[in-house]
Motif scaffolding. Structure first.
Motif, mmCIF file in Angstrom:
data_model
loop_
_atom_site.group_PDB
_atom_site.id
_atom_site.type_symbol
_atom_site.label_atom_id
_atom_site.label_comp_id
_atom_site.label_asym_id
_atom_site.label_seq_id
_atom_site.Cartn_x
_atom_site.Cartn_y
_atom_site.Cartn_z
ATOM 1 N N LEU A 278 36.260 38.299 -22.600
ATOM 2 C CA LEU A 278 37.060 38.572 -21.397
ATOM 3 C C LEU A 278 38.301 37.689 -21.342
ATOM 4 O O LEU A 278 39.394 38.156 -21.003
ATOM 5 N N ALA A 279 38.155 36.407 -21.683
ATOM 6 C CA ALA A 279 39.301 35.495 -21.648
ATOM 7 C C ALA A 279 40.372 35.945 -22.644
ATOM 8 O O ALA A 279 41.566 35.979 -22.316
ATOM 9 N N TRP A 280 39.943 36.297 -23.869
ATOM 10 C CA TRP A 280 40.903 36.774 -24.865
ATOM 11 C C TRP A 280 41.512 38.109 -24.437
ATOM 12 O O TRP A 280 42.719 38.354 -24.675
ATOM 13 N N SER A 281 40.729 38.992 -23.815
ATOM 14 C CA SER A 281 41.258 40.283 -23.332
ATOM 15 C C SER A 281 42.358 40.052 -22.301
ATOM 16 O O SER A 281 43.411 40.711 -22.330
ATOM 17 N N LEU A 282 42.123 39.121 -21.372
ATOM 18 C CA LEU A 282 43.127 38.832 -20.345
ATOM 19 C C LEU A 282 44.378 38.206 -20.972
ATOM 20 O O LEU A 282 45.505 38.520 -20.570
ATOM 21 N N TYR A 283 44.187 37.327 -21.951
ATOM 22 C CA TYR A 283 45.348 36.768 -22.665
ATOM 23 C C TYR A 283 46.181 37.895 -23.284
ATOM 24 O O TYR A 283 47.421 37.923 -23.165
ATOM 25 N N LEU A 284 45.515 38.835 -23.957
ATOM 26 C CA LEU A 284 46.220 39.921 -24.636
ATOM 27 C C LEU A 284 46.929 40.837 -23.641
ATOM 28 O O LEU A 284 48.045 41.310 -23.895
ATOM 29 N N LEU A 285 46.299 41.091 -22.502
ATOM 30 C CA LEU A 285 46.928 41.954 -21.489
ATOM 31 C C LEU A 285 48.144 41.268 -20.865
ATOM 32 O O LEU A 285 49.130 41.936 -20.520
ATOM 33 N N ALA A 286 48.081 39.939 -20.719
ATOM 34 C CA ALA A 286 49.257 39.219 -20.223
ATOM 35 C C ALA A 286 50.348 39.177 -21.294
ATOM 36 O O ALA A 286 51.539 39.180 -20.978
ATOM 37 N N ILE A 324 38.926 45.874 -24.947
ATOM 38 C CA ILE A 324 37.832 44.953 -25.288
ATOM 39 C C ILE A 324 37.508 45.038 -26.780
ATOM 40 O O ILE A 324 37.317 44.014 -27.448
ATOM 41 N N ASP A 325 37.461 46.250 -27.323
ATOM 42 C CA ASP A 325 37.214 46.414 -28.762
ATOM 43 C C ASP A 325 38.279 45.692 -29.591
ATOM 44 O O ASP A 325 37.978 45.055 -30.607
ATOM 45 N N GLU A 326 39.537 45.795 -29.145
ATOM 46 C CA GLU A 326 40.629 45.162 -29.889
ATOM 47 C C GLU A 326 40.586 43.642 -29.740
ATOM 48 O O GLU A 326 40.881 42.909 -30.697
ATOM 49 N N LEU A 365 37.947 39.481 -42.097
ATOM 50 C CA LEU A 365 37.577 40.896 -42.252
ATOM 51 C C LEU A 365 38.322 41.758 -41.234
ATOM 52 O O LEU A 365 38.851 42.838 -41.563
ATOM 53 N N HIS A 366 38.376 41.297 -39.985
ATOM 54 C CA HIS A 366 39.004 42.056 -38.902
ATOM 55 C C HIS A 366 40.529 42.076 -38.992
ATOM 56 O O HIS A 366 41.175 42.812 -38.252
ATOM 57 N N ARG A 367 41.083 41.246 -39.874
ATOM 58 C CA ARG A 367 42.545 41.199 -40.046
ATOM 59 C C ARG A 367 42.917 41.515 -41.505
ATOM 60 O O ARG A 367 43.967 41.081 -41.990
ATOM 61 N N ASP A 376 47.390 42.019 -37.620
ATOM 62 C CA ASP A 376 47.534 40.919 -36.661
ATOM 63 C C ASP A 376 48.089 41.379 -35.312
ATOM 64 O O ASP A 376 48.251 40.570 -34.398
ATOM 65 N N ALA A 377 48.378 42.677 -35.184
ATOM 66 C CA ALA A 377 48.975 43.192 -33.947
ATOM 67 C C ALA A 377 47.905 43.639 -32.953
ATOM 68 O O ALA A 377 46.813 44.057 -33.344
ATOM 69 N N PHE A 378 48.241 43.543 -31.663
ATOM 70 C CA PHE A 378 47.371 44.001 -30.575
ATOM 71 C C PHE A 378 47.685 45.471 -30.313
ATOM 72 O O PHE A 378 48.698 45.811 -29.718
ATOM 73 N N ARG A 379 46.807 46.343 -30.803
ATOM 74 C CA ARG A 379 47.022 47.782 -30.676
ATOM 75 C C ARG A 379 45.724 48.480 -30.252
ATOM 76 O O ARG A 379 45.000 49.024 -31.109
#
Length: 455
Positions: A278-286, A324-326, A365-367, A376-379
Motif C-alpha cells: 500500500l505504501a509503495w502504491s501510494l508513492y507511485l500514485l503520487a 497494486i499488481d504493478e 526478475l520483475h524488472r 523500470d516504468a510504472f505502467r
C-alpha cells in the motif's frame, strides 16, 4: 569499488544494481545495508548468473527454470539455511519454514481458512480499518504524513482484528512492538548466517530481541488456550478457523505451539507485506498524477466521494487492482529468496551441485528486459493486456508453496487503497523520495511522505 547503473529521475525510485563483481567482504557489507544491492545489473538481462562468494551461488531469472525449482522439483530446493536461521526463533516450524511432510499436513489443515468465502466474510474488518485510516489522515490536516507508518498501523489493525477479535486480554501493542523489534534485528544479515554456522551459535544483536519474542509467544499461547476453552461469538476469525482446521488426510489438528507459530506467521507476514504494498502504491500514485486521477474516477464511480470500499466492491475496481499488481512488480515485499540445492540438477543448461545456494532475485526478475516492456516504468495498463508468464511474476511465490494468504492480501489492499482514493488526493513532497532498501522485506527507507488533501 563497485559501479552502478545511473538513476533516471523520470522513472520511479529503484535500487542501483552493481555493474562490477563484488568480493565476499564487499558483498557482506552491502547486504547488511541493502540485500538487493548485491544483485548484478546483468541479472536483469540474462536468464541466469552464477558465481562464488565463499560458496557457489546461482541467480535464476528464467521462468522455465523457476517453474522447475518451485513446482517440478520443489523438494530439491528447500528454503535456505540463512532464511531459516533468520526466522525460526520467531515463528518456529510454521508453514513458512517447515519442509516436506511437516509442511504438507499444515498446509492441508490451513488451506480452508483462506477460502474465498472466509476471506470475504472478513472484508468488513478491512473496511473498518480503512475507515479509521481515512479519519486519522483527515485529522492530520494539511501536512505531510508518513504513509508507510500509517499503512503499518492500518494493516496491523486488520490482522489483529481477524486473528484475535474480541480478545481484550491480548496486548496488541506489545505484540506489534515485539514483532517490529525482532524483524529489525533478525533482518540484519549475520556473517554467521552467510557462513552457514548452526542455529546454536549465538548471533550478536539477535539475542537482544529474544526476550520480546518469548513474551510475545507467551501472550499468544494464553489467548489461544482461552479461546479454545470459551469459544467466540460472531464471524469466525483466523484463530477460530485454525482451531477447527484439520488435515483431511490424517485428521491431525494443530496443538497450541503449532497454532501460535502459524498465527504469528500470519501476523508478521500478513500485515507488514500488505502495508509495504500500500505504501509503495501510494508513492507511485503520487508520482503519476494522471494514473491517480484515473484510479480515483474508477473508485468514485463505485463507492462515491467520501465512501469506504467493501468486499463486494473489489471485483468492480480493476484499475485499483492493476495499480497494486504493478506496485508488487516494481517493489515486491520479498525482493529476493534463496534455496539450497539438495541434489545435483541442471538449470538453464548449467550444473547445480548439492549444497549450492540458488537465489531467486524477484526484484531483478520483475524488472527483466527480456520479460517486460519498459521494466523500470510504472505502467498499470500493462496488466490490462497479455498477462506475463506466471513464473515471471512472483510477488507471492508460486507452485505448492504459493502464499496461502494471497487472496486475503489482495482484497485487503484493494479495499484500503480504494477507500483512501475516495477521500483524499495524494501529492509527493519535493526532495523526500523513498529509497528502496531490503533487509528482510523491501521497505521504502525514510518512509513515504505525502500530503493528503481532502476531496
Amino acid at each position: 569499488m563497485t559501479e552502478h547503473r545511473p538513476i533516471d529521475p523520470a522513472l520511479p525510485v529503484r535500487v542501483p544494481l552493481v555493474t562490477q563483481p563484488m568480493g565476499i567482504w564487499a558483498s557482506l557489507q552491502a547486504s547488511r545495508r541493502n540485500v538487493l544491492s548485491i544483485i548484478p545489473d546483468i541479472a536483469t538481462r540474462q536468464p541466469m548468473v552464477s558465481g562464488k562468494t565463499g560458496k557457489r551461488w546461482h541467480m535464476v531469472m528464467d521462468p522455465g527454470a523457476l517453474r522447475r525449482m518451485l513446482l517440478e522439483k520443489l523438494d530439491n530446493y528447500p528454503k535456505s539455511v540463512v532464511t531459516k536461521n533468520l526466522l525460526k526463533p520467531a515463528i518456529g516450524e510454521s508453514l513458512f519454514i517447515a519442509e516436506g511432510a511437516h509442511w504438507r499436513w499444515q498446509r492441508r489443515a490451513a488451506a480452508p481458512v483462506f477460502s474465498q468465502r472466509n476471506v470475504m466474510n472478513l472484508a468488513p474488518v478491512m473496511s473498518g480499518a480503512a475507515e479509521r485510516s481515512v479519519a486519522r489522515i483527515a485529522q492530520a490536516g494539511p501536512r505531510a504524513v508518513d504513509f508507510l507508518a500509517e499503512m503499518v498501523t492500518t494493516t496491523f489493525d486488520v490482522i489483529s482484528d481477524v486473528t484475535f477479535s474480541g480478545d481484550e486480554g491480548f496486548d496488541r501493542d506489545a505484540v506489534h512492538g515485539a514483532i517490529d523489534a525482532y524483524i529489525a534485528e533478525a533482518g540484519k544479515i549475520s556473517l554467521f548466517d552467510i557462513l552457514g554456522f548452526p542455529d546454536w551459535v549465538p548471533r550478536p544483536g539477535r539475542i537482544l530481541s529474544a526476550g520480546g519474542v518469548a513474551e510475545m509467544k507467551k501472550v499468544a499461547d494464553s489467548a489461544i488456550e482461552a479461546r479454545a476453552r470459551r469459544g467466540h461469538d460472531g464471524v469466525p476469525d483466523l484463530l477460530d478457523l485454525l482451531l477447527a482446521g484439520e488435515d483431511p488426510e490424517t485428521k491431525r489438528t494443530m496443538n497450541t505451539a503449532e497454532l501460535r507459530d502459524n498465527l504469528l506467521t500470519f501476523i508478521v507476514a500478513g500485515h507488514e507485506t500488505t502495508a509495504l504494498t500500500l505504501a509503495w502504491s501510494l508513492y507511485l500514485l503520487a508520482f503519476d498524477q494522471d494514473i491517480q486521477s484515473a484510479a480515483r474516477d474508477e473508485v468514485l464511480s463505485v463507492v462515491g466521494k467520501g465512501g469506504i470500499a467493501t468486499g463486494a466492491d473489489v471485483a468492480k475496481l480493476p484499475l485499483v487492482r492493476r495499480v497494486i499488481d504493478e506496485a508488487l512488480r516494481l517493489y515486491p515485499p520479498a525482493g529476493m529468496i534463496s534455496r539450497t540445492a539438495q541434489e545435483a540438477d541442471e538449470l538453464c543448461g548449467r550444473e547445480i551441485r548439492p549444497g549450492d545456494t540458488v537465489i531467486v532475485p524477484i526484484y531483478a526478475l520483475h524488472r527483466h528486459h527480456l520479460l517486460w516492456d519498459a521494466p523500470d516504468a510504472f505502467r498499470p495498463d500493462r496488466w490490462d493486456k497479455t498477462r506475463p508468464d506466471r513464473y515471471a511474476y512472483l510477488p507471492f511465490g508460486d507452485g505448492p508453496r504459493i502464499c496461502i494468504g494471497m487472496s486475503f492480501a489482495i482484497q485487503e489492499a484493494v479495499i484500503i487503497l480504494a477507500s483512501l482514493l475516495a477521500n483524499h488526493r495524494f501529492d509527493a513532497i519535493p526532495g523526500r523520495s523513498p529509497e528502496p532498501v531490503m533487509i528482510l522485506t523491501l521497505r521504502p527507507e525514510g518512509g513515504v511522505w505525502l500530503e493528503a488533501k481532502p476531496l
